[in-house]
Enzyme design. Structure first.
Site, mmCIF file in Angstrom:
data_model
loop_
_atom_site.group_PDB
_atom_site.id
_atom_site.type_symbol
_atom_site.label_atom_id
_atom_site.label_comp_id
_atom_site.label_asym_id
_atom_site.label_seq_id
_atom_site.Cartn_x
_atom_site.Cartn_y
_atom_site.Cartn_z
ATOM 1 N N ARG A 252 0.879 -1.180 0.000
ATOM 2 C CA ARG A 252 0.000 0.000 0.000
ATOM 3 C C ARG A 252 0.906 1.215 0.000
ATOM 4 O O ARG A 252 1.727 1.384 0.910
ATOM 5 C CB ARG A 252 -0.908 0.004 1.233
ATOM 6 C CG ARG A 252 -1.591 1.345 1.447
ATOM 7 C CD ARG A 252 -2.699 1.308 2.454
ATOM 8 N NE ARG A 252 -3.873 0.642 1.906
ATOM 9 C CZ ARG A 252 -5.099 0.744 2.418
ATOM 10 N NH1 ARG A 252 -5.328 1.491 3.480
ATOM 11 N NH2 ARG A 252 -6.103 0.108 1.872
ATOM 12 N N HIS B 134 -7.217 1.146 -6.481
ATOM 13 C CA HIS B 134 -7.479 0.244 -5.339
ATOM 14 C C HIS B 134 -8.142 -1.024 -5.898
ATOM 15 O O HIS B 134 -9.306 -1.296 -5.634
ATOM 16 C CB HIS B 134 -8.372 0.957 -4.325
ATOM 17 C CG HIS B 134 -8.346 0.330 -2.961
ATOM 18 N ND1 HIS B 134 -7.558 -0.762 -2.641
ATOM 19 C CD2 HIS B 134 -9.024 0.650 -1.823
ATOM 20 C CE1 HIS B 134 -7.763 -1.074 -1.373
ATOM 21 N NE2 HIS B 134 -8.644 -0.244 -0.851
ATOM 22 N N GLN C 265 -10.099 -3.651 -3.764
ATOM 23 C CA GLN C 265 -11.407 -3.161 -3.322
ATOM 24 C C GLN C 265 -12.466 -3.406 -4.403
ATOM 25 O O GLN C 265 -13.569 -3.862 -4.117
ATOM 26 C CB GLN C 265 -11.312 -1.654 -3.027
ATOM 27 C CG GLN C 265 -12.605 -1.062 -2.545
ATOM 28 C CD GLN C 265 -12.999 -1.617 -1.190
ATOM 29 O OE1 GLN C 265 -12.213 -1.583 -0.257
ATOM 30 N NE2 GLN C 265 -14.211 -2.143 -1.077
ATOM 31 N N ASP D 280 -17.270 7.559 -1.610
ATOM 32 C CA ASP D 280 -16.049 7.355 -0.814
ATOM 33 C C ASP D 280 -15.718 8.682 -0.142
ATOM 34 O O ASP D 280 -16.292 9.728 -0.475
ATOM 35 C CB ASP D 280 -14.915 6.862 -1.736
ATOM 36 C CG ASP D 280 -13.649 6.465 -0.975
ATOM 37 O OD1 ASP D 280 -13.721 6.267 0.263
ATOM 38 O OD2 ASP D 280 -12.586 6.362 -1.607
ATOM 39 N N CYS E 212 -16.278 1.842 0.260
ATOM 40 C CA CYS E 212 -15.143 0.963 0.589
ATOM 41 C C CYS E 212 -14.782 1.012 2.060
ATOM 42 O O CYS E 212 -14.136 0.088 2.559
ATOM 43 C CB CYS E 212 -13.940 1.322 -0.278
ATOM 44 S SG CYS E 212 -13.268 2.966 0.040
ATOM 45 N N ARG F 187 -13.710 -8.306 1.004
ATOM 46 C CA ARG F 187 -12.275 -8.078 0.799
ATOM 47 C C ARG F 187 -11.515 -9.378 1.094
ATOM 48 O O ARG F 187 -10.595 -9.766 0.372
ATOM 49 C CB ARG F 187 -11.767 -6.954 1.708
ATOM 50 C CG ARG F 187 -12.289 -5.564 1.350
ATOM 51 C CD ARG F 187 -11.748 -5.089 0.018
ATOM 52 N NE ARG F 187 -10.291 -5.069 0.002
ATOM 53 C CZ ARG F 187 -9.520 -4.102 0.504
ATOM 54 N NH1 ARG F 187 -10.090 -3.035 1.036
ATOM 55 N NH2 ARG F 187 -8.198 -4.172 0.443
HETATM 56 N N1 CP Z 1 -11.233 -0.080 2.191
HETATM 57 C C1 CP Z 1 -9.972 -0.179 2.636
HETATM 58 O O1 CP Z 1 -9.018 -0.437 1.897
HETATM 59 O O2 CP Z 1 -9.863 0.004 3.979
HETATM 60 P P1 CP Z 1 -8.529 0.141 4.807
HETATM 61 O O3 CP Z 1 -7.925 1.478 4.501
HETATM 62 O O4 CP Z 1 -8.960 0.038 6.242
HETATM 63 O O5 CP Z 1 -7.583 -0.961 4.423
HETATM 64 N N1 NVA Z 2 -9.984 6.820 -1.187
HETATM 65 C C1 NVA Z 2 -9.586 6.348 0.118
HETATM 66 C C2 NVA Z 2 -9.766 4.881 0.212
HETATM 67 C C3 NVA Z 2 -9.419 4.290 1.543
HETATM 68 C C4 NVA Z 2 -9.563 2.804 1.573
HETATM 69 C C5 NVA Z 2 -8.148 6.739 0.391
HETATM 70 O O1 NVA Z 2 -7.313 6.582 -0.509
HETATM 71 O O2 NVA Z 2 -7.855 7.204 1.487
#
Ligand code: CP
Ligand code: NVA
Length: 318
Positions: A113, A140, A143, A231, A274, A302
């Site tokens: 990540r 993502h 997701q 989101d 998400c 997930r």
């Molecule tokens: N939706 C998602 O990826 O959540 P987290 O940031 O908690 O991993």
């Molecule tokens: N769009 C959000 C998604 C988190 C899972 C972010 O990138 O923070």
């Protein structure tokens, strides 16, 4: 995997990376989803990841991605090592390429990540083991695999259905655009013009046959949709010091997913997010906790969808 095998590698097949939805053809993505559904049904025999170790590297916070990957890997019989880039040399300048070369000698797959998609591309280019995208500033994909699985569990085949996005044209929206091209759903995206997804991505999706409609009117986007998605208004990559030039809350307030907007969707529309949600901002409590919401099924999926990705990448599944 033995150390002897790790030191070789030149004659091995290229690793099965999962970096972007757009990198894979519909049949491959469907295979991953099928494997995920089988895992969810308990139809995956034995411990297919026995003897395999996956490094899970986080440059940014996570609840779902971290826990669902770690638990999923363990349930498939493998081991997971959770790493914060802050505690790694990656966090103080070791290149993603060298990190990839080293980790490929120790582990069987790497999930990252990151704040910068260029890092995961460099990591993947130099890794001899599969690299999985656990979120970047522009995507993502795990997701969206879970989201497609969730839609199909609740409403059947997603191809030809209308999915509406209301809010920021962020990383999750951009993976939805890629998915519209690969899974054949109609995607209507409502964002303020300043926060629209990149034109180049929309153009790519359209060249692939995707049906994508862009608007700044959330009511027009949501009309008769079978699924409405939103989101956060401030993604993790928007928290950089140089990202605050526009007032996202003012721009995005008209895009809130509330009861009035949801009423414009199909009567049996499902609501996805998400998570994490900022209740009272991009989504109201009434919608999030209401009868149309499937957000916690989505969060659960997930786990299952990522098992599908892992089994495809590592389990020798076709
Ligand atoms: N939706 C998602 O990826 O959540 P987290 O940031 O908690 O991993
Ligand atoms: N769009 C959000 C998604 C988190 C899972 C972010 O990138 O923070």
């Amino acid at each position: 995997m033995s150390a002897v095998l790790k030191m070789g590698g030149a004659d091995r097949a290229p690793p099965r990376h999962f970096l972007e939805i757009m990198d894979h053809d519909p049949a491959t993505l469907r295979r991953m989803l099928e494997l995920g559904v089988q895992a969810k049904r308990g139809a995956v025999a034995g411990r297919p990841l026995a003897g395999k170790t996956v490094a899970l590297i986080f440059e940014k916070p996570s609840t779902r991605t971290r826990v669902s990957f770690e638990v999923g890997i363990r349930q498939l019989g493998g081991d997971a090592i959770v790493l914060s880039s802050r505690d790694m040399q990656l966090g103080r300048g070791e290149t993603p390429a060298d990190t990839a070369r080293v980790l490929s000698r120790y582990v069987d797959a790497i999930m990252l990540r990151t704040d910068n998609v260029a890092k995961i591309r460099e990591l993947a280019e130099h890794a001899t083991v599969p690299v999985i995208n656990g979120l970047t500033d522009v995507s993502h994909p795990c997701q969206i695999m879970a989201d497609v699985m969730t839609f199909e569990e609740h409403r059947g085949a997603i191809a030809g259905q209308v999915v509406a996005w209301t809010g920021d044209g962020n990383n999750v929206a951009q993976s939805f655009i890629q998915a519209a091209a690969r899974f054949g759903f109609i995607l209507r995206i409502a964002t303020p013009p300043e926060l629209a997804p990149p034109v180049t991505l929309i153009e790519w999706a359209r060249t692939q046959g995707a049906r994508i409609e862009l608007t700044s009117d959330p009511v027009a986007a949501v009309k008769d949709a079978r699924c409405v998605v939103t989101d956060t208004w401030v993604s993790m990559s928007d928290e950089k010091p140089d990202a605050g030039a526009i007032n996202r809350h003012n721009l995005l307030a008209p895009y809130q997913l509330n009861q009035a907007l949801l009423k414009r969707a199909a009567p049996d529309a499902i609501v996805m997010h998400c998570l994490p949600a900022h209740r009272g901002e991009e989504i109201t409590d009434e919608v999030m906790d209401g009868p149309h919401s499937v957000v916690f099924d989505e969060a659960e999926n997930r786990l299952h969808a990522q098992k599908g990705v892992l089994l495809w990448a590592l389990g020798g599944a076709g």
